[in-house]
Design an enzyme around this catalytic site. Structure first.
Site, PDB file in Angstrom:
ATOM      1  CB  ALA A 146      -2.842   1.282  14.896  1.00  0.00           C
ATOM      2  N   GLY A 187      -0.786   5.045  17.157  1.00  0.00           N
ATOM      3  CA  GLY A 187       0.340   4.728  17.369  1.00  0.00           C
ATOM      4  C   GLY A 187       1.905   4.948  17.017  1.00  0.00           C
ATOM      5  CD  GLU A 233      -0.790   6.471  21.022  1.00  0.00           C
ATOM      6  OE1 GLU A 233      -0.777   5.449  19.990  1.00  0.00           O
ATOM      7  OE2 GLU A 233      -1.944   6.315  21.851  1.00  0.00           O
ATOM      8  CD  GLU A 276      -4.173   8.240  17.282  1.00  0.00           C
ATOM      9  OE1 GLU A 276      -4.123   9.382  17.215  1.00  0.00           O
ATOM     10  OE2 GLU A 276      -3.593   7.107  17.841  1.00  0.00           O
TER      11      GLU A 276
HETATM   12  N1  CO8 Z   1      -2.436   1.315   8.905  1.00  0.00           N
HETATM   13  C1  CO8 Z   1      -2.375   0.951   7.178  1.00  0.00           C
HETATM   14  N2  CO8 Z   1      -2.045   1.631   6.020  1.00  0.00           N
HETATM   15  C2  CO8 Z   1      -1.410   2.602   6.416  1.00  0.00           C
HETATM   16  C3  CO8 Z   1      -1.241   3.450   7.399  1.00  0.00           C
HETATM   17  C4  CO8 Z   1      -1.841   3.030   8.472  1.00  0.00           C
HETATM   18  N3  CO8 Z   1      -2.019   3.820   9.689  1.00  0.00           N
HETATM   19  N4  CO8 Z   1      -0.316   5.020   6.757  1.00  0.00           N
HETATM   20  C5  CO8 Z   1       0.230   4.318   5.312  1.00  0.00           C
HETATM   21  N5  CO8 Z   1      -0.898   3.219   5.269  1.00  0.00           N
HETATM   22  C6  CO8 Z   1      -0.623   2.598   3.563  1.00  0.00           C
HETATM   23  C7  CO8 Z   1      -1.756   3.214   3.159  1.00  0.00           C
HETATM   24  O1  CO8 Z   1      -2.376   2.548   2.973  1.00  0.00           O
HETATM   25  C8  CO8 Z   1      -0.590   3.274   1.736  1.00  0.00           C
HETATM   26  O2  CO8 Z   1      -1.426   1.893   1.423  1.00  0.00           O
HETATM   27  P1  CO8 Z   1      -1.425   1.404   0.060  1.00  0.00           P
HETATM   28  O3  CO8 Z   1      -0.405   2.056  -1.001  1.00  0.00           O
HETATM   29  O4  CO8 Z   1      -1.792   0.300  -0.742  1.00  0.00           O
HETATM   30  O5  CO8 Z   1      -2.023   1.868  -0.826  1.00  0.00           O
HETATM   31  C9  CO8 Z   1       0.430   3.590   1.895  1.00  0.00           C
HETATM   32  O6  CO8 Z   1       0.801   3.228   3.275  1.00  0.00           O
HETATM   33  C10 CO8 Z   1       1.309   4.785   1.803  1.00  0.00           C
HETATM   34  O7  CO8 Z   1       0.956   5.340   2.605  1.00  0.00           O
HETATM   35  P2  CO8 Z   1      -0.602   6.798   1.870  1.00  0.00           P
HETATM   36  O8  CO8 Z   1      -0.296   6.536   0.081  1.00  0.00           O
HETATM   37  O9  CO8 Z   1      -1.087   6.883   2.067  1.00  0.00           O
HETATM   38  O10 CO8 Z   1       1.484   7.971   1.948  1.00  0.00           O
HETATM   39  P3  CO8 Z   1       1.222   9.579   2.267  1.00  0.00           P
HETATM   40  O11 CO8 Z   1       2.170  10.075   1.840  1.00  0.00           O
HETATM   41  O12 CO8 Z   1       0.195  10.079   0.843  1.00  0.00           O
HETATM   42  O13 CO8 Z   1       0.530   9.890   3.085  1.00  0.00           O
HETATM   43  C11 CO8 Z   1       0.452   9.626   5.669  1.00  0.00           C
HETATM   44  C12 CO8 Z   1       1.050   9.256   4.516  1.00  0.00           C
HETATM   45  C13 CO8 Z   1      -0.226  10.922   6.000  1.00  0.00           C
HETATM   46  C14 CO8 Z   1       1.336   9.258   7.004  1.00  0.00           C
HETATM   47  C15 CO8 Z   1      -1.028   8.655   5.602  1.00  0.00           C
HETATM   48  O14 CO8 Z   1      -0.564   8.064   5.321  1.00  0.00           O
HETATM   49  C16 CO8 Z   1      -1.926   9.166   6.791  1.00  0.00           C
HETATM   50  O15 CO8 Z   1      -2.348   9.559   7.088  1.00  0.00           O
HETATM   51  N6  CO8 Z   1      -1.469   7.632   7.430  1.00  0.00           N
HETATM   52  C17 CO8 Z   1      -2.720   7.211   8.555  1.00  0.00           C
HETATM   53  C18 CO8 Z   1      -2.479   7.457   9.716  1.00  0.00           C
HETATM   54  C19 CO8 Z   1      -3.186   7.553  10.577  1.00  0.00           C
HETATM   55  O16 CO8 Z   1      -4.299   8.283  10.790  1.00  0.00           O
HETATM   56  N7  CO8 Z   1      -2.850   7.422  12.113  1.00  0.00           N
HETATM   57  C20 CO8 Z   1      -3.160   6.320  13.322  1.00  0.00           C
HETATM   58  C21 CO8 Z   1      -3.913   5.210  12.516  1.00  0.00           C
HETATM   59  S1  CO8 Z   1      -4.942   4.637  14.200  1.00  0.00           S
HETATM   60  C22 CO8 Z   1      -3.473   4.733  15.731  1.00  0.00           C
HETATM   61  O17 CO8 Z   1      -2.104   4.813  15.522  1.00  0.00           O
HETATM   62  C23 CO8 Z   1      -4.434   4.312  16.743  1.00  0.00           C
HETATM   63  C24 CO8 Z   1      -5.567   2.971  17.837  1.00  0.00           C
HETATM   64  C25 CO8 Z   1      -5.459   3.475  18.942  1.00  0.00           C
HETATM   65  C26 CO8 Z   1      -7.179   1.857  18.786  1.00  0.00           C
HETATM   66  C27 CO8 Z   1      -7.286   1.930  19.880  1.00  0.00           C
HETATM   67  C28 CO8 Z   1      -8.181   0.782  20.168  1.00  0.00           C
HETATM   68  C29 CO8 Z   1      -8.004  -0.348  21.192  1.00  0.00           C
END
Ligand code: CO8
Length: 294
Positions: A101, A145, A148, A168
């Site tokens: 997400a 997500g 998922e 998460e």
């Molecule tokens: N959302 C928004 N932007 C993201 C996300 C994300 N999930 N993942 C990566 N990005 C963006 C980064 O911010 C970055 O943007 P920018 O270049 O503008 O800084 C770009 O994508 C590239 O990412 P990284 O520089 O971080 O790339 P790396 O190779 O260094 O790292 C990773 C890759 C390990 C995948 C890292 O990006 C990461 O940890 N991402 C987040 C993963 C995460 O935590 N996912 C879970 C999200 S929560 C969810 O999915 C469910 C929530 C359910 C909630 C329900 C509510 C009702």
């Protein structure tokens, strides 16, 4: 052809529709706009009689159109001539199915916001309303997500570079698109608990050993493998494939006894179709079945 902000669509004559999540710079994070487009598109394809099966993947390196290869190599050559062979900073956009997400979109929201917009309930429409088979070609990160979403698909084929996880907990929340439920059913309680509670990622190989994915293939082949499977399914009778998917999915929703009874009723119902008659008579006559989708 409909146009999209967050998706790419290719429909092949074989009956396979290929959807790419197309926000590579954000690692194909699932913003609400993307999810809405995806659900609407899947529902449209479900009703489109020229589509028999669907492949879902993330935009990036794993996907190369053969017709474009010439231009790709031309571009590489021109770049080489202009800038020499100096190593450039690696592009960030090739490595995700979906990183989950959209965290930046969720960050400012409070309880009432997510409650009122019923955040992510829309994703249930994929799991429960799309009847044609969907194959996920996981070409990199499938996190939160993203994992998922892959699990709502019917078959998962993973690149050897793919990584799966439910991180998460590191954001102070929990999976919200079915992760705690589908992952537990897929790999068992102890492993699901470990992934959800630690937020650790697992490799494609580990995901395969644990039964989360049906197979792991070299990165550059993942889309083609998924298309091959989708094409195989596209050659079957569409209504029978839909009935079959419905029966397998019922195993997640019912006791074994109820599931077996449900399967028996569906099995009986196939005898009302032209395709059951065709399939069995073609076998007896040693011919290839010609499905009428009826
Ligand atoms: N959302 C928004 N932007 C993201 C996300 C994300 N999930 N993942 C990566 N990005 C963006 C980064 O911010 C970055 O943007 P920018 O270049 O503008 O800084 C770009 O994508 C590239 O990412 P990284 O520089 O971080 O790339 P790396 O190779 O260094 O790292 C990773 C890759 C390990 C995948 C890292 O990006 C990461 O940890 N991402 C987040 C993963 C995460 O935590 N996912 C879970 C999200 S929560 C969810 O999915 C469910 C929530 C359910 C909630 C329900 C509510 C009702």
């Amino acid at each position: 052809t409909p146009s999209f902000e967050y998706l790419l669509l290719e429909k092949r004559p074989s009956g396979v529709a290929i959807i790419q999540l197309n926000r590579p710079k954000a690692l194909n994070a699932l913003c609400l706009g993307l999810l809405e487009e995806l659900v609407n598109l899947l529902q449209t394809l479900d009703k489109d009689s020229s589509v028999r099966s669907i492949v879902l993947t993330g935009a990036g390196k794993g996907y190369k159109n053969v017709e474009n290869l010439f231009f790709f190599f031309l571009a590489v050559r021109i770049k080489f001539c202009l800038f020499g062979s100096k190593k450039k900073k690696k592009k960030k956009e090739s490595k995700a199915f979906s990183a989950g997400a959209d965290i930046k979109e969720m960050e400012p929201k409070n309880y009432m916001d997510v409650y009122k917009e019923d955040m992510f309930t829309i994703a249930d429409k994929i799991a429960y309303n799309v009847r044609k088979p969907i194959i996920a070609a996981v070409n990199g990160f499938a996190l939160g997500g993203g994992c998922e979403l892959a699990m709502t698909c019917d078959i998962i084929i993973a690149s050897d570079k793919a990584k799966f996880g439910q991180p998460e907990i590191n954001l102070g929340t929990i999976p919200g698109i079915g992760g705690t439920q589908r992952l537990t059913r897929a790999i068992g309680k102890s492993r699901a608990m470990e992934l959800c509670l630690t937020g650790d990622l697992i490799t494609a190989q580990q995901a395969s050993e644990w039964g989360l994915v049906s197979r792991v293939v070299p990165h550059e082949k993942v889309l083609q493998e998924a298309i091959d499977v989708a094409e195989k399914i596209a050659k079957k009778s569409v209504p029978i494939a839909i009935i079959c998917k419905e029966a397998v999915n019922r195993s997640f929703e019912s006791s074994l006894k109820e599931g077996v009874l449900f399967e028996r009723r569906l099995f009986h119902s196939t005898f009302s179709t032209k395709d059951q008659k065709e399939g069995m008579s073609a076998f007896s006559q040693k011919k290839e079945a010609k499905w009428q989708d009826a």
